[in-house]
Scaffold this active site. Sequence first.
Site: not given
Ligand code: UD1
Length: 430
Positions: A22, A117, A305
């Site tokens: 996904k 989520c 996850d």
């Molecule tokens: C993606 C996945 C999610 C998974 C996560 C970590 C998708 C749609 N979702 O989420 O299922 O749990 O990766 O493997 O692919 N962060 C910041 N600033 C940002 C971006 C992220 O502070 O601009 C922080 C987040 O709060 C978190 C960490 O970085 O603590 C990792 O987040 P990230 O890898 O970006 O997760 P998602 O891409 O949202």
Amino acid sequence: MEQYIMKGGVPLCGEVNVAGAKNAALGILAGAIMTNEPVIIDNVPRVQDIEFLLDAISEIGAVVERRDGNRVLINGSTIRKTMVDNDSIRKIRGGYYLVGALLGKYHHAEVDLPGGCNIGSRPIDQHIKGFRALGADVKIKNGMIIAHSGRLIGTHIYMDMVSVGATINIMLAASLAEGKTIIENAAKEPHVVDVANMLNTMGANIKGAGTDVIRIQGVPALHKCEYSIIPDQIEAGTFMMAAAATRGDVTVKNVIPKHLESISSKLREVGCEIVEDDDAVRVIGCNHMRATHVKTLPYPGFPTDMQPQMSVVLALAEGTSVVTESIFENRYKYVDELIRMGANIKVEGNVAIIDGVPLMTGARVLATDLRAGAAMVIAGLAAEGYTIVDEISHIERGYECLVEKLSGLGANICRAESERDLQKFKMKVG
Ligand code: UD1
């Protein structure tokens, strides 16, 4: 009213096929709109998050055709607007990939801020930092990300933390930028590599995906391609945990075992036998699982996850396990639900201390988010008696045909839409 009802206690046995990933599909389908030629994507999972993204892509004017179940054709030549403000996009997290895709192709994007989520604060500052570094003007207004640029110019971007979403989003936009972009401290997750491979098949020039330095030489245009999405690492891991928790024997097929190493190794530590084949992993459960410690980390570490599903296994393992969640701040909401089933878990900050119990008992529980919902299903399948899981729309965002696949492994489970369905199930199962 939709619910899953199950009667636990049956060891899952047999073979199950995993769908396409996904989280890779979200980036890949957004990337597919970046050319004016047709793109065909195979192994697209039939799950709600993907349907929402495809609806959003179609609402901005692109052609979206579902063919033969898991094959989707997208043609971005008919896109007529760069504002994505429909209901579909607000429901999913991966909608933000349309910012990178539209900004790269049209130098303008207005996209509703992401949903997804509720597992803690999920800032997008790293996405914004990346777009700005490429020369875009980015602001948040009326709940939307608005990004605008003249030509995007390749640059050097150091990510302050490892972010899957920001890495993919910057890769999308930088593919069509002028000159070279270097992303340092990039995410290495398999779906980052998959999106890079797909963009390269469309004519992009991305090197180093899967390492923490990604180099993108911008190209003037992308072209048509056919591409098949990798198997879903998290769906595979979920079946592996279900096999362990029910003390079953399940072969999870259509997987890349390398992507599952952190999960396989934790299951070995608790006492399961894991047999790897070229594209399958067999999990043979054991009657006396042992406690272990788990810390979630970016890939190749243990995936956040998979944390709720692993905690269910540990809730049934002898001894005290410690789980540390280091990615998201609020990922233990499911613990109260597991406690209702008899689990013995204490949460302190980002740490869960789990004292294993020999057996849990069925209860009516909530799917508090997607992966927490999967954990409730695993717990219900392992528990004694009936479990009803509410709010299953969370689960259906990310699992294709979950009930059918689990039934194929011998589980007593059904999707109920009414009280009558619940009663019918109980009569049938006894
Ligand atoms: C993606 C996945 C999610 C998974 C996560 C970590 C998708 C749609 N979702 O989420 O299922 O749990 O990766 O493997 O692919 N962060 C910041 N600033 C940002 C971006 C992220 O502070 O601009 C922080 C987040 O709060 C978190 C960490 O970085 O603590 C990792 O987040 P990230 O890898 O970006 O997760 P998602 O891409 O949202």
